[in-house]
Design an enzyme around this catalytic site. Structure first.
Site, mmCIF file in Angstrom:
data_model
loop_
_atom_site.group_PDB
_atom_site.id
_atom_site.type_symbol
_atom_site.label_atom_id
_atom_site.label_comp_id
_atom_site.label_asym_id
_atom_site.label_seq_id
_atom_site.Cartn_x
_atom_site.Cartn_y
_atom_site.Cartn_z
ATOM 1 N N HIS A 28 0.831 -1.210 0.000
ATOM 2 C CA HIS A 28 0.000 0.000 0.000
ATOM 3 C C HIS A 28 0.861 1.254 0.000
ATOM 4 O O HIS A 28 2.033 1.232 0.360
ATOM 5 C CB HIS A 28 -0.943 -0.009 1.209
ATOM 6 C CG HIS A 28 -0.239 -0.009 2.534
ATOM 7 N ND1 HIS A 28 0.348 1.123 3.062
ATOM 8 C CD2 HIS A 28 -0.015 -0.991 3.427
ATOM 9 C CE1 HIS A 28 0.889 0.850 4.228
ATOM 10 N NE2 HIS A 28 0.695 -0.443 4.469
ATOM 11 N N GLU A 100 -1.700 -7.225 7.441
ATOM 12 C CA GLU A 100 -0.343 -7.261 7.955
ATOM 13 C C GLU A 100 -0.365 -7.907 9.337
ATOM 14 O O GLU A 100 -1.437 -8.153 9.900
ATOM 15 C CB GLU A 100 0.246 -5.859 8.024
ATOM 16 C CG GLU A 100 -0.477 -4.945 9.004
ATOM 17 C CD GLU A 100 -0.075 -3.491 8.839
ATOM 18 O OE1 GLU A 100 0.475 -3.118 7.798
ATOM 19 O OE2 GLU A 100 -0.331 -2.730 9.766
#
Length: 143
Positions: A28, A100
């Site tokens: 990202h 994550e």
């Protein structure tokens, strides 16, 4: 290993007919918290700079064929995937398995205040997951 000229031509023709599929792994764009070196809570969105990075990546990939987009459902990952999808007709599939590592109670704290680098730590933070648990979850995303 050397190929004969005939074998080389045959190999090149086969490669044109059956191009090797590519898997693009994309992180990202920037968030205000990762720029400030703070362990990010799950709901952290992209910063304006991260949004610009996502749009720039989308423009760079506009000629790259995509069969689809698989993304974490966290806001920063989804915003990045949305920017890429906006440039083409590609569906986004989200999965919580792609989150994550969950650093639990360490989230929201500056890296400098921890006394260690959580990215190098294999232990389990309170209300989080260990490196081993994270790896098992991440592997499950690809099955």
């Amino acid at each position: 290993m050397r190929m004969t000229p005939t074998a080389k031509r045959r190999h090149e023709r086969r490669d044109r007919r059956y191009p090797m599929p590519q898997l693009l792994l994309i992180r990202h764009g920037e968030t205000a918290l990762n720029a400030a070196r703070i362990v990010q809570p799950a709901d952290t969105p992209l910063s304006p700079r991260g949004q610009a990075q996502a749009r720039a990546l989308a423009a760079r990939l506009v000629q790259t064929p995509l069969a689809g987009i698989l993304s974490s459902d966290l806001p920063r990952a989804r915003q990045t995937a949305d920017a890429i999808a906006a440039t083409r007709d590609a569906a986004i599939t989200t999965s919580a398995l792609l989150h994550e590592r969950n650093f639990g109670d360490l989230r929201g704290q500056p890296y400098d205040s921890l006394g260690f680098d959580p990215q190098d730590w294999t232990g389990k933070p309170p209300n989080g997951e260990s490196q081993a648990e994270f790896e098992i979850r991440a592997q499950a995303a690809w099955r």
